[in-house]
Motif scaffolding. Structure first.
Motif, PDB file in Angstrom:
ATOM      1  N   GLU A 163       4.892   0.726  12.788  1.00 20.83           N
ATOM      2  CA  GLU A 163       4.325  -0.221  11.818  1.00 20.83           C
ATOM      3  C   GLU A 163       5.441  -1.005  11.129  1.00 20.83           C
ATOM      4  O   GLU A 163       5.322  -2.221  10.912  1.00 20.83           O
ATOM      5  CB  GLU A 163       3.493   0.545  10.795  1.00 20.83           C
ATOM      6  CG  GLU A 163       2.809  -0.326   9.752  1.00 20.83           C
ATOM      7  CD  GLU A 163       1.729  -1.211  10.340  1.00 20.83           C
ATOM      8  OE1 GLU A 163       1.323  -2.166   9.659  1.00 20.83           O
ATOM      9  OE2 GLU A 163       1.307  -0.958  11.489  1.00 20.83           O
ATOM     10  N   LYS A 164       6.537  -0.309  10.800  1.00 22.44           N
ATOM     11  CA  LYS A 164       7.677  -0.966  10.171  1.00 22.44           C
ATOM     12  C   LYS A 164       8.266  -2.026  11.103  1.00 22.44           C
ATOM     13  O   LYS A 164       8.572  -3.158  10.677  1.00 22.44           O
ATOM     14  CB  LYS A 164       8.731   0.080   9.824  1.00 22.44           C
ATOM     15  CG  LYS A 164       9.996  -0.498   9.206  1.00 22.44           C
ATOM     16  CD  LYS A 164      11.067   0.569   9.078  1.00 22.44           C
ATOM     17  CE  LYS A 164      12.389  -0.036   8.639  1.00 22.44           C
ATOM     18  NZ  LYS A 164      13.480   0.946   8.641  1.00 22.44           N
ATOM     19  N   GLU A 165       8.432  -1.671  12.377  1.00 25.12           N
ATOM     20  CA  GLU A 165       8.979  -2.622  13.346  1.00 25.12           C
ATOM     21  C   GLU A 165       8.056  -3.831  13.509  1.00 25.12           C
ATOM     22  O   GLU A 165       8.529  -4.971  13.617  1.00 25.12           O
ATOM     23  CB  GLU A 165       9.179  -1.925  14.689  1.00 25.12           C
ATOM     24  CG  GLU A 165      10.313  -0.881  14.668  1.00 25.12           C
ATOM     25  CD  GLU A 165      10.404  -0.101  15.956  1.00 25.12           C
ATOM     26  OE1 GLU A 165       9.583  -0.360  16.877  1.00 25.12           O
ATOM     27  OE2 GLU A 165      11.292   0.772  16.064  1.00 25.12           O
ATOM     28  N   ARG A 166       6.722  -3.566  13.510  1.00 20.42           N
ATOM     29  CA  ARG A 166       5.770  -4.683  13.638  1.00 20.42           C
ATOM     30  C   ARG A 166       5.880  -5.625  12.437  1.00 20.42           C
ATOM     31  O   ARG A 166       5.873  -6.855  12.602  1.00 20.42           O
ATOM     32  CB  ARG A 166       4.350  -4.128  13.747  1.00 20.42           C
ATOM     33  CG  ARG A 166       3.292  -5.195  14.043  1.00 20.42           C
ATOM     34  CD  ARG A 166       1.913  -4.613  13.960  1.00 20.42           C
ATOM     35  NE  ARG A 166       1.567  -4.234  12.613  1.00 20.42           N
ATOM     36  CZ  ARG A 166       1.186  -5.095  11.670  1.00 20.42           C
ATOM     37  NH1 ARG A 166       1.136  -6.393  11.927  1.00 20.42           N
ATOM     38  NH2 ARG A 166       0.871  -4.667  10.456  1.00 20.42           N
ATOM     39  N   LEU A 167       5.976  -5.046  11.233  1.00 17.53           N
ATOM     40  CA  LEU A 167       6.087  -5.867  10.025  1.00 17.53           C
ATOM     41  C   LEU A 167       7.399  -6.657  10.009  1.00 17.53           C
ATOM     42  O   LEU A 167       7.418  -7.826   9.584  1.00 17.53           O
ATOM     43  CB  LEU A 167       6.007  -4.973   8.787  1.00 17.53           C
ATOM     44  CG  LEU A 167       4.635  -4.335   8.519  1.00 17.53           C
ATOM     45  CD1 LEU A 167       4.730  -3.330   7.385  1.00 17.53           C
ATOM     46  CD2 LEU A 167       3.588  -5.395   8.213  1.00 17.53           C
TER      47      LEU A 167
END
Length: 204
Positions: free
Chosen positions: A112-116
Protein backbone atom coordinates in the motif's frame (compact mmCIF):
# COMPACT_ATOMS: atom_id res chain seq x y z
CA UNK A 1 18.42 -51.19 103.84
CA UNK A 2 20.79 -49.10 101.79
CA UNK A 3 23.23 -51.93 101.61
CA UNK A 4 20.53 -54.24 100.24
CA UNK A 5 19.66 -51.68 97.48
CA UNK A 6 23.28 -51.21 96.64
CA UNK A 7 23.77 -54.97 96.38
CA UNK A 8 20.75 -55.21 94.04
CA UNK A 9 22.09 -52.41 91.84
CA UNK A 10 25.50 -54.05 91.69
CA UNK A 11 23.91 -57.38 90.72
CA UNK A 12 21.93 -55.67 87.89
CA UNK A 13 25.02 -53.95 86.58
CA UNK A 14 27.06 -57.15 86.78
CA UNK A 15 24.32 -59.02 84.85
CA UNK A 16 24.18 -56.31 82.17
CA UNK A 17 27.96 -56.29 81.85
CA UNK A 18 27.93 -60.06 81.71
CA UNK A 19 25.34 -59.95 78.90
CA UNK A 20 27.48 -57.52 76.90
CA UNK A 21 30.68 -59.52 77.34
CA UNK A 22 29.12 -62.98 77.00
CA UNK A 23 26.41 -62.45 74.31
CA UNK A 24 26.51 -59.11 72.49
CA UNK A 25 30.26 -58.76 71.82
CA UNK A 26 30.73 -62.39 70.62
CA UNK A 27 27.61 -62.04 68.41
CA UNK A 28 28.86 -58.79 66.89
CA UNK A 29 32.27 -60.39 66.34
CA UNK A 30 30.67 -63.42 64.70
CA UNK A 31 28.59 -61.23 62.33
CA UNK A 32 31.67 -59.22 61.37
CA UNK A 33 33.67 -62.38 60.66
CA UNK A 34 30.77 -63.82 58.65
CA UNK A 35 30.52 -60.63 56.52
CA UNK A 36 34.27 -60.69 55.88
CA UNK A 37 34.22 -64.37 54.90
CA UNK A 38 31.20 -63.93 52.61
CA UNK A 39 32.78 -60.90 50.95
CA UNK A 40 36.00 -62.89 50.36
CA UNK A 41 33.93 -65.73 48.86
CA UNK A 42 32.32 -63.20 46.44
CA UNK A 43 28.85 -63.29 47.95
CA UNK A 44 26.97 -59.95 47.81
CA UNK A 45 25.57 -59.71 51.31
CA UNK A 46 23.17 -56.91 50.50
CA UNK A 47 21.69 -58.67 47.46
CA UNK A 48 21.35 -61.83 49.51
CA UNK A 49 19.58 -59.95 52.33
CA UNK A 50 17.24 -58.36 49.77
CA UNK A 51 16.45 -61.74 48.25
CA UNK A 52 15.64 -63.30 51.63
CA UNK A 53 13.67 -60.26 52.72
CA UNK A 54 11.43 -60.67 49.65
CA UNK A 55 10.62 -64.17 50.78
CA UNK A 56 9.34 -62.81 54.09
CA UNK A 57 5.67 -61.84 53.46
CA UNK A 58 5.57 -58.59 55.44
CA UNK A 59 8.88 -57.19 54.19
CA UNK A 60 8.20 -58.32 50.61
CA UNK A 61 4.79 -56.64 50.51
CA UNK A 62 6.29 -53.46 51.96
CA UNK A 63 8.99 -53.40 49.28
CA UNK A 64 6.49 -54.14 46.50
CA UNK A 65 4.19 -51.38 47.73
CA UNK A 66 7.09 -48.92 47.81
CA UNK A 67 8.18 -49.93 44.30
CA UNK A 68 4.62 -49.67 42.96
CA UNK A 69 4.20 -46.28 44.53
CA UNK A 70 7.45 -45.12 42.98
CA UNK A 71 6.42 -46.30 39.50
CA UNK A 72 3.02 -44.61 39.87
CA UNK A 73 4.73 -41.37 40.86
CA UNK A 74 7.03 -41.59 37.84
CA UNK A 75 4.13 -42.31 35.47
CA UNK A 76 2.15 -39.42 36.95
CA UNK A 77 5.10 -37.07 36.48
CA UNK A 78 5.56 -38.31 32.90
CA UNK A 79 1.90 -37.60 32.13
CA UNK A 80 2.20 -34.12 33.64
CA UNK A 81 5.36 -33.43 31.61
CA UNK A 82 3.75 -34.67 28.38
CA UNK A 83 0.74 -32.42 29.02
CA UNK A 84 3.07 -29.47 29.64
CA UNK A 85 4.97 -30.26 26.42
CA UNK A 86 1.70 -30.30 24.43
CA UNK A 87 0.69 -27.01 26.02
CA UNK A 88 4.04 -25.45 25.08
CA UNK A 89 3.72 -26.80 21.51
CA UNK A 90 0.24 -25.27 21.23
CA UNK A 91 1.60 -21.89 22.40
CA UNK A 92 4.49 -22.13 19.92
CA UNK A 93 2.06 -22.96 17.09
CA UNK A 94 -0.13 -19.99 18.07
CA UNK A 95 2.87 -17.64 18.12
CA UNK A 96 4.04 -18.94 14.73
CA UNK A 97 0.56 -18.27 13.29
CA UNK A 98 0.60 -14.75 14.74
CA UNK A 99 4.04 -14.16 13.22
CA UNK A 100 2.81 -15.33 9.80
CA UNK A 101 -0.25 -13.06 10.07
CA UNK A 102 1.95 -10.12 11.10
CA UNK A 103 4.29 -10.79 8.16
CA UNK A 104 1.32 -10.80 5.76
CA UNK A 105 0.00 -7.57 7.31
CA UNK A 106 3.43 -5.95 6.99
CA UNK A 107 3.62 -7.04 3.34
CA UNK A 108 0.18 -5.55 2.63
CA UNK A 109 1.12 -2.28 4.34
CA UNK A 110 4.38 -2.19 2.37
CA UNK A 111 2.51 -2.73 -0.91
CA UNK A 112 0.00 0.00 0.00
CA UNK A 113 2.89 2.34 0.82
CA UNK A 114 4.55 1.64 -2.53
CA UNK A 115 1.23 2.22 -4.34
CA UNK A 116 0.74 5.57 -2.58
CA UNK A 117 4.33 6.59 -3.35
CA UNK A 118 3.77 5.78 -7.04
CA UNK A 119 0.52 7.77 -6.99
CA UNK A 120 2.33 10.72 -5.38
CA UNK A 121 5.01 10.56 -8.10
CA UNK A 122 2.33 10.52 -10.79
CA UNK A 123 0.50 13.47 -9.22
CA UNK A 124 3.78 15.36 -8.84
CA UNK A 125 4.54 14.72 -12.50
CA UNK A 126 1.04 15.87 -13.46
CA UNK A 127 1.44 18.96 -11.29
CA UNK A 128 4.77 19.79 -12.91
CA UNK A 129 3.25 19.20 -16.33
CA UNK A 130 0.30 21.42 -15.48
CA UNK A 131 2.67 24.10 -14.22
CA UNK A 132 4.60 23.97 -17.49
CA UNK A 133 1.36 24.04 -19.48
CA UNK A 134 0.03 26.95 -17.43
CA UNK A 135 3.28 28.88 -17.94
CA UNK A 136 2.91 28.30 -21.66
CA UNK A 137 -0.66 29.61 -21.51
CA UNK A 138 0.49 32.72 -19.61
CA UNK A 139 3.20 33.30 -22.23
CA UNK A 140 0.59 32.97 -24.95
CA UNK A 141 -1.70 35.58 -23.37
CA UNK A 142 1.25 37.89 -22.84
CA UNK A 143 2.22 37.43 -26.51
CA UNK A 144 -1.14 37.90 -28.26
CA UNK A 145 -2.83 41.27 -28.47
CA UNK A 146 -5.12 42.48 -25.71
CA UNK A 147 -7.90 42.86 -28.28
CA UNK A 148 -7.83 39.09 -28.97
CA UNK A 149 -7.23 38.05 -25.35
CA UNK A 150 -10.13 40.00 -23.80
CA UNK A 151 -13.03 38.18 -25.54
CA UNK A 152 -11.38 34.76 -24.97
CA UNK A 153 -11.08 35.39 -21.22
CA UNK A 154 -14.67 36.59 -20.89
CA UNK A 155 -15.84 33.30 -22.46
CA UNK A 156 -13.94 31.21 -19.82
CA UNK A 157 -15.18 30.32 -16.32
CA UNK A 158 -14.44 32.94 -13.70
CA UNK A 159 -11.94 30.67 -11.93
CA UNK A 160 -9.90 29.96 -15.08
CA UNK A 161 -9.96 33.58 -16.21
CA UNK A 162 -9.07 34.82 -12.73
CA UNK A 163 -6.13 32.38 -12.53
CA UNK A 164 -4.73 33.67 -15.82
CA UNK A 165 -5.38 37.34 -15.08
CA UNK A 166 -3.67 37.06 -11.66
CA UNK A 167 -0.57 35.48 -13.23
CA UNK A 168 0.11 37.77 -16.23
CA UNK A 169 2.21 40.92 -16.06
CA UNK A 170 0.63 44.13 -14.80
CA UNK A 171 0.91 46.02 -18.12
CA UNK A 172 -0.62 43.07 -20.03
CA UNK A 173 -3.44 42.89 -17.47
CA UNK A 174 -4.15 46.61 -17.84
CA UNK A 175 -4.25 46.35 -21.64
CA UNK A 176 -6.68 43.38 -21.53
CA UNK A 177 -8.95 45.18 -19.03
CA UNK A 178 -9.15 48.16 -21.40
CA UNK A 179 -10.44 45.91 -24.20
CA UNK A 180 -13.18 44.34 -22.02
CA UNK A 181 -16.63 45.86 -21.73
CA UNK A 182 -17.05 47.93 -18.52
CA UNK A 183 -19.20 45.29 -16.73
CA UNK A 184 -16.68 42.47 -17.27
CA UNK A 185 -13.72 44.70 -16.40
CA UNK A 186 -15.40 45.81 -13.17
CA UNK A 187 -16.29 42.19 -12.22
CA UNK A 188 -12.77 40.87 -12.82
CA UNK A 189 -11.21 43.84 -11.04
CA UNK A 190 -13.33 43.05 -8.00
CA UNK A 191 -12.41 39.34 -8.17
CA UNK A 192 -8.71 40.12 -8.53
CA UNK A 193 -8.83 42.47 -5.55
CA UNK A 194 -10.57 39.83 -3.37
CA UNK A 195 -8.07 37.18 -4.51
CA UNK A 196 -5.09 39.43 -3.63
CA UNK A 197 -6.57 40.13 -0.19
CA UNK A 198 -7.07 36.37 0.45
CA UNK A 199 -3.46 35.68 -0.49
CA UNK A 200 -2.26 38.38 1.92
CA UNK A 201 -4.37 36.94 4.76
CA UNK A 202 -3.13 33.38 4.15
CA UNK A 203 0.52 34.36 3.78
CA UNK A 204 2.65 33.80 6.96
Amino acid sequence: MDKVLEEKEEKKQSRFQGFIFVVFIPLLFAITVALIVMTILGINVFELSKEYSQKIPFISSALDEEGTQSIEDIESKMIDLEAEIKDREAKISKLETEIVNKDEEISQVQLEKERLEEEILELTAMKDENKRAFKDIIKTYETISAKKAAPILTQMSEDEALQILSSIKADTLAAIMEKMNPEDAARYTELLTANAENQLENSP
